[in-house]
Design a protein around this motif. Structure first.
Motif, PDB file in Angstrom:
ATOM      1  N   ALA A 152       2.310   9.571 -13.045  1.00  0.00           N
ATOM      2  CA  ALA A 152       2.990   8.390 -13.595  1.00  0.00           C
ATOM      3  C   ALA A 152       3.901   8.831 -14.732  1.00  0.00           C
ATOM      4  O   ALA A 152       3.772   9.940 -15.265  1.00  0.00           O
ATOM      5  CB  ALA A 152       1.949   7.394 -14.098  1.00  0.00           C
TER       6      ALA A 152
ATOM      7  N   ASP B 174       2.940   1.495   2.964  1.00  0.00           N
ATOM      8  CA  ASP B 174       4.055   0.536   3.053  1.00  0.00           C
ATOM      9  C   ASP B 174       5.238   0.962   2.206  1.00  0.00           C
ATOM     10  O   ASP B 174       6.288   0.316   2.247  1.00  0.00           O
ATOM     11  CB  ASP B 174       3.621  -0.854   2.548  1.00  0.00           C
ATOM     12  CG  ASP B 174       2.454  -1.401   3.333  1.00  0.00           C
ATOM     13  OD1 ASP B 174       2.372  -1.112   4.537  1.00  0.00           O
ATOM     14  OD2 ASP B 174       1.628  -2.121   2.729  1.00  0.00           O
TER      15      ASP B 174
ATOM     16  N   HIS C 180       4.661   3.082 -15.274  1.00  0.00           N
ATOM     17  CA  HIS C 180       3.482   3.732 -15.851  1.00  0.00           C
ATOM     18  C   HIS C 180       2.304   3.812 -14.893  1.00  0.00           C
ATOM     19  O   HIS C 180       1.231   4.270 -15.270  1.00  0.00           O
ATOM     20  CB  HIS C 180       3.061   3.019 -17.145  1.00  0.00           C
ATOM     21  CG  HIS C 180       2.599   1.611 -16.939  1.00  0.00           C
ATOM     22  ND1 HIS C 180       3.434   0.591 -16.559  1.00  0.00           N
ATOM     23  CD2 HIS C 180       1.375   1.048 -17.057  1.00  0.00           C
ATOM     24  CE1 HIS C 180       2.755  -0.528 -16.455  1.00  0.00           C
ATOM     25  NE2 HIS C 180       1.495  -0.279 -16.752  1.00  0.00           N
ATOM     26  N   ARG C 181       2.518   3.353 -13.674  1.00  0.00           N
ATOM     27  CA  ARG C 181       1.475   3.498 -12.656  1.00  0.00           C
ATOM     28  C   ARG C 181       2.011   4.369 -11.518  1.00  0.00           C
ATOM     29  O   ARG C 181       3.229   4.476 -11.334  1.00  0.00           O
ATOM     30  CB  ARG C 181       1.042   2.124 -12.130  1.00  0.00           C
ATOM     31  CG  ARG C 181       0.378   1.272 -13.194  1.00  0.00           C
ATOM     32  CD  ARG C 181      -0.239  -0.009 -12.638  1.00  0.00           C
ATOM     33  NE  ARG C 181      -1.064  -0.639 -13.663  1.00  0.00           N
ATOM     34  CZ  ARG C 181      -0.745  -1.765 -14.304  1.00  0.00           C
ATOM     35  NH1 ARG C 181       0.369  -2.403 -14.027  1.00  0.00           N
ATOM     36  NH2 ARG C 181      -1.552  -2.258 -15.235  1.00  0.00           N
ATOM     37  N   SER C 182       1.107   4.961 -10.755  1.00  0.00           N
ATOM     38  CA  SER C 182       1.561   5.832  -9.671  1.00  0.00           C
ATOM     39  C   SER C 182       0.524   5.853  -8.563  1.00  0.00           C
ATOM     40  O   SER C 182      -0.652   5.521  -8.769  1.00  0.00           O
ATOM     41  CB  SER C 182       1.785   7.248 -10.187  1.00  0.00           C
ATOM     42  OG  SER C 182       0.569   7.794 -10.672  1.00  0.00           O
ATOM     43  N   ILE C 183       1.008   6.259  -7.391  1.00  0.00           N
ATOM     44  CA  ILE C 183       0.088   6.374  -6.253  1.00  0.00           C
ATOM     45  C   ILE C 183      -0.794   7.609  -6.463  1.00  0.00           C
ATOM     46  O   ILE C 183      -0.426   8.497  -7.251  1.00  0.00           O
ATOM     47  CB  ILE C 183       0.863   6.449  -4.915  1.00  0.00           C
ATOM     48  CG1 ILE C 183       1.761   7.688  -4.845  1.00  0.00           C
ATOM     49  CG2 ILE C 183       1.679   5.189  -4.717  1.00  0.00           C
ATOM     50  CD1 ILE C 183       2.455   7.873  -3.500  1.00  0.00           C
ATOM     51  N   PRO C 184      -1.934   7.672  -5.789  1.00  0.00           N
ATOM     52  CA  PRO C 184      -2.826   8.816  -6.005  1.00  0.00           C
ATOM     53  C   PRO C 184      -2.126  10.148  -5.742  1.00  0.00           C
ATOM     54  O   PRO C 184      -1.389  10.300  -4.767  1.00  0.00           O
ATOM     55  CB  PRO C 184      -3.943   8.577  -4.979  1.00  0.00           C
ATOM     56  CG  PRO C 184      -3.969   7.109  -4.790  1.00  0.00           C
ATOM     57  CD  PRO C 184      -2.535   6.668  -4.888  1.00  0.00           C
ATOM     58  N   GLY C 185      -2.363  11.096  -6.627  1.00  0.00           N
ATOM     59  CA  GLY C 185      -1.806  12.431  -6.470  1.00  0.00           C
ATOM     60  C   GLY C 185      -0.400  12.593  -6.997  1.00  0.00           C
ATOM     61  O   GLY C 185       0.187  13.671  -6.872  1.00  0.00           O
TER      62      GLY C 185
ATOM     63  N   PHE D  85       5.303   2.977 -10.112  1.00  0.00           N
ATOM     64  CA  PHE D  85       5.492   1.525 -10.049  1.00  0.00           C
ATOM     65  C   PHE D  85       4.838   0.851 -11.247  1.00  0.00           C
ATOM     66  O   PHE D  85       4.130   1.498 -12.031  1.00  0.00           O
ATOM     67  CB  PHE D  85       4.914   0.966  -8.742  1.00  0.00           C
ATOM     68  CG  PHE D  85       3.422   1.156  -8.594  1.00  0.00           C
ATOM     69  CD1 PHE D  85       2.889   2.362  -8.146  1.00  0.00           C
ATOM     70  CD2 PHE D  85       2.538   0.138  -8.908  1.00  0.00           C
ATOM     71  CE1 PHE D  85       1.521   2.547  -8.020  1.00  0.00           C
ATOM     72  CE2 PHE D  85       1.168   0.310  -8.784  1.00  0.00           C
ATOM     73  CZ  PHE D  85       0.657   1.522  -8.336  1.00  0.00           C
TER      74      PHE D  85
ATOM     75  N   ALA E 122       0.860  -1.183   0.000  1.00  0.00           N
ATOM     76  CA  ALA E 122       0.000   0.000   0.000  1.00  0.00           C
ATOM     77  C   ALA E 122       0.897   1.234   0.000  1.00  0.00           C
ATOM     78  O   ALA E 122       2.112   1.133   0.200  1.00  0.00           O
ATOM     79  CB  ALA E 122      -0.885  -0.016   1.238  1.00  0.00           C
ATOM     80  N   VAL E 123       0.294   2.370  -0.203  1.00  0.00           N
ATOM     81  CA  VAL E 123       1.048   3.623  -0.176  1.00  0.00           C
ATOM     82  C   VAL E 123       1.791   3.749   1.154  1.00  0.00           C
ATOM     83  O   VAL E 123       2.969   4.114   1.197  1.00  0.00           O
ATOM     84  CB  VAL E 123       0.101   4.820  -0.387  1.00  0.00           C
ATOM     85  CG1 VAL E 123       0.850   6.133  -0.258  1.00  0.00           C
ATOM     86  CG2 VAL E 123      -0.589   4.721  -1.752  1.00  0.00           C
TER      87      VAL E 123
ATOM     88  N   ALA F 194       1.846  -3.800  -7.715  1.00  0.00           N
ATOM     89  CA  ALA F 194       1.819  -3.571  -6.269  1.00  0.00           C
ATOM     90  C   ALA F 194       2.275  -4.793  -5.485  1.00  0.00           C
ATOM     91  O   ALA F 194       2.352  -4.756  -4.267  1.00  0.00           O
ATOM     92  CB  ALA F 194       0.413  -3.169  -5.837  1.00  0.00           C
TER      93      ALA F 194
END
Lengths: 418, 405
Positions: A122, A63, A114-119, A69, A60-61, A72
């Motif tokens: 990416a 962690d 190409h993925r990223s945590i919220p806010g 990323f 999770a964010v 996950a």
């Protein structure tokens, strides 16, 4: 035991038996890839399970996931320990530079997250990239056997100048020493009964053996790299978090580094080392046996070496064992057909490390019911995959094309049995 | 304390309540009714229920069960759990004001939560004002989650994973009902603090609406924008009830200290619930659809639409009369349920994303009285992973009890 007690015991036994009839049975070993190598001690199985849990852990964010990323968890890329679904493919990019291939670190290269945590933004492949390659996640079964092969074996298999004249010239991937490689090799030497068997310097460089272009030198190197590059999770050996250069700031997630402990990394490495090799199916079938002979006759075994031997290992079940991965762990020129213009280490853009073929017959079971072959999943059938082999494999491809339809089918049957 | 003192502290009249509610809604300080005339040090005992003929009731329920499950041939063996021990407090504070709370202990003291603490002000059957920690009226189960009411041990997946029951939030609103002949029309409308950023920033690796619940949201909204819940329902006295409900609100921390730092992301959940009887057979069903605005960086990995449904069919098969019980009943039941956590398709392959569960649950229950149930279930479910590979099969037996007290 009294009569009534016996009756109760019998009723309980019958009840349990009836219960079992309603329970889903375990799939056959030959239909799945997970599981431990036979003969491990209870303590080793315990450590394998601890590693398995970490392998399946979803970050999770909080962690430390990301901030950028690809997946996950390890398991998202390697579902069922098999080859990954294209949704979790890596994209790597770069461009030719003055001093060799430029992996474009200033643009976030070589790997795209190409993925990223919220806010958090990416990444995208920069327009300046010339070579872009997509890497399907590989299966992770049997990796401990490949890790335990002595460097001397790979050196002996290499034939960079094609001295035997078979048209195949496997090369070692060699990497300049750096802090990470030396730390990964040093940690893995500890406890080894033959510490000098791996981590050999060849012309002042270390042999790479894992990854599509043999980028990493051992499973520890591979694991910490995947934690960082694929999940954005830091460890003792790679404690710098990723960030998107386009964000204009080096600030990343707020989890303290390292985000996984050395014990976690060690457990995952042990898990990978002790995953069993895939079981064969229909091994005694006449067509499969004929296909196996054809595979050898047309020269596929020049790169897809059927049998290797591990060296000395502190894990008894990996200690000097013969196994059948169908790889030589060397780089081979696959011609323009598979040249994405991207590379790593000293490999040419057209060179790829021979992937093991074990488990290839089960590939669709882990890719959502459809198989995606080759490094980027561009081939949808084994025939198509064979016909994409160029360069050093052109001869084998030509000979495959010259086979009768029946013999081609036998060869495919053999591959499906792996 | 004497009775007259209790009366003196009785809640304000309707007009004052409206003013107070309006003031609270506008963010102003609540109106002080009057100065307390007792010593400050007497405050602890200056409570209406002490020394009076109490109108407060204490109740609750307890439930426990055994578990034996096997997934693809692997079992962790047999275990038992005391799933919930919940305590209710109810008080008819005055003629038009009542209070209800529910304190939940899950698995002993592993999780303790104040699930409900609300005050109702009844103006008329058609208009009741409610405030406090409420249960947003989304679907059927959320407001009817007490285990002794159910003949299956597990709650339906759609009511825990898409409607994150028990969903309790701080807020206020109104409800009421209007009857005409055999028909009753009811409505509910509330504003609450809503769900938080955990809907996508969570440990499940998927959109998980239940992870949007947070203790902190009982104290303060994470983004200053309340969520709206509404439900309308029609009940026929002999056929049953059909309800349609919606819950929607911004869930992410899109502003910090009044400054917008992210796009506003909306979460909407719509539910259709049906409870009825066909001859001797009772039916319960809910169909739920959720739409979630997922950040671009998590697209595909986290579903932007989810749906699920269940159908419970219950048939009384035996009404034994023994041990002095006159209303005992044995019921056979069957539950069918499915949840899809990610309805999208892969951009790389065009194929459907997996991440879904389908289950079949036959069971039998025995109720010696209406508030107590002993039940046994067999559950078989198929869980497809995100990639859409062959489903993992899980099955097991559960035996349990639940009773009001």
């Amino acid at each position: 035991m009294s009569g009534s007690t016996k009756a109760v015991a019998l009723a309980c036994a019958l009840g349990l038996a009836a219960c079992d009839a309603f329970m889903p049975s375990a799939p056959l070993d030959e239909d799945v890839l997970d599981g431990t190598i036979e003969g491990m001690t209870a303590s080793q199985v315990g450590q394998h399970i601890a590693g398995d849990e970490e392998f399946g852990r979803v970050f999770a964010v909080a962690d430390g996931l990301g901030p950028i990323f690809v997946a996950a968890s390890c398991e998202q890329c390697h579902a069922g320990d098999g080859k990954g679904h294209p949704a979790f493919s890596l994209v790597r990019f770069g461009r030719p530079g003055i001093a060799g291939f430029d992996p474009m670190p200033a643009f976030g290269g070589p790997q795209l997250q190409h993925r990223s945590i919220p806010g958090y933004p990416a990444e995208a492949v920069p327009q300046e990239a010339v070579g872009v390659s997509t890497f399907n996640p590989p299966a992770v079964t049997g990796l401990g056997f490949l890790d335990a092969v002595d460097d001397a074996t790979l050196i002996a298999l290499a034939d960079p100048n094609d001295m035997d004249g078979d048209g195949i010239s496997g090369r070692l991937q060699l990497h300049e020493p750096d802090e990470l490689i030396e730390a990964a090799l040093e940690l893995e030497r500890r406890g080894s009964p033959d510490p000098d068997a791996r981590g050999t310097l060849v012309n002042g460089r270390y042999i790479g053996r894992f990854g599509k272009k043999a980028l990493t030198v051992n499973l520890l190197h591979q694991t910490v790299g995947a934690y960082q590059q694929d999940m954005g999770v830091t460890s003792d050996l790679l404690s710098e978090d990723l960030f998107n250069p386009a964000s204009g700031s080096r600030a990343s997630d707020s989890a303290p580094d390292p985000e996984v402990s050395s014990a976690t990394v060690a457990n995952v490495v042990f898990y990978l080392k002790t995953l069993r090799v895939p079981s064969r199916r229909d091994q005694g079938d006449a067509d499969v046996l004929a296909g196996q002979q054809i595979f050898a006759d047309i020269g596929c075994v020049g790169c897809h070496v059927p049998t290797l031997m591990t060296g000395a290992s502190e894990i008894e079940v990996l200690d000097r064992v013969e196994f059948h991965p169908y790889t030589d762990l060397l780089l081979h020129d696959m011609g323009p057909e598979l040249d994405d213009g991207y590379t790593e280490g000293r490999a040419l853009t057209s060179e790829w490390r021979t992937p093991p073929l074990w488990g290839i017959g089960l590939q669709d079971s882990f890719q959502g019911g459809q198989a995606f072959f080759m490094h980027d999943g561009r081939a949808r059938t084994l025939d198509e995959a064979i016909l994409l082999h160029g360069g050093e494999a052109s001869g084998a491809r030509t000979r495959f094309s010259g086979l009768s339809a029946e013999d081609q089918a036998r060869l495919i049957r053999f591959l499906e049995s792996l | 304390m004497n009775r007259s003192r209790v009366r003196r502290h009785a809640p304000p009249r309707f007009s004052m309540a409206c003013v107070a509610l309006a003031a609270i809604a506008c963010g102003a300080a609540p109106v002080q009714s009057q100065v307390d005339s007792t010593l400050t040090q007497s405050g602890l005992y200056n409570r209406p229920f002490i020394g009076s003929v109490s109108s407060t009731s204490v109740g609750g329920y307890v439930e426990g069960n055994t578990n034996y499950f096997v997934e693809d041939g692997v079992t962790e063996g047999f275990s038992m759990e005391l799933r919930r021990f919940n305590i209710f407090l109810f008080s008819q504070v005055s003629q038009r004001v009542r209070f209800l709370s529910e304190l939940e202990f899950e698995h002993g003291t592993e999780e303790i939560a104040l699930e409900t603490a609300l005050v109702d002000l009844r103006l008329s059957p058609g208009l009741v004002l409610r405030g406090g920690i409420i249960l947003p009226p989304l679907g059927y189960l959320n407001q009817n989650h007490d285990s002794p009411r159910w003949d299956f041990i597990e709650r339906p997946l759609v009511t825990t994973d898409i409607i994150p029951s028990t969903l309790s939030e701080v807020g206020f609103g109104a409800y009421g009902s209007f009857a005409r002949g055999d028909l009753v029309l009811s409505y509910d409308a509330y504003l609450t603090n809503g769900l938080g950023a955990g809907v996508v920033a969570n440990e499940t690796g998927r959109t998980d609406i239940a992870s949007g619940k947070s203790e902190e949201l009982f104290g303060e909204d994470n983004n200053g924008s309340p969520a709206l819940t509404g439900r309308v329902a029609m009940r026929h006295t002999s056929l049953g009830e059909v309800g349609l409900s919606y819950y929607g609100g911004y869930y992410n921390d899109y502003q910090v200290e009044g400054v917008q730092v992210d796009d506003k992301r909306w979460l909407g959940i719509a539910a259709l619930d049906v409870v009825g009887e066909v001859g001797p057979t009772s039916l319960r069903a809910e169909v739920v659809y959720a739409s979630i605005d997922v950040p671009t960086g998590l697209a595909e990995l986290h579903g932007d639409t989810q749906w699920g449904a269940y159908l419970d069919v219950l048939l009384p098969v035996w009404r034994p009369q023994f041990l002095g019980y006159t209303d005992a009943v044995v019921t056979a039941g069957l539950r069918l349920e499915a949840v899809d956590y990610n309805r999208g398709t892969f951009s790389t392959t065009g194929s459907a994303i997996g991440d879904q569960v389908t289950a079949l649950v036959p069971g039998v229950s025995f109720r010696p009285s209406s508030g107590t149930v002993f039940r046994a279930n067999y559950r078989y479910h198929w869980a497809t992973d995100f990639q859409g590979n062959d489903p993992a099969r899980r099955a097991g037996f559960q035996v349990g009890f639940a009773t009001y007290f």
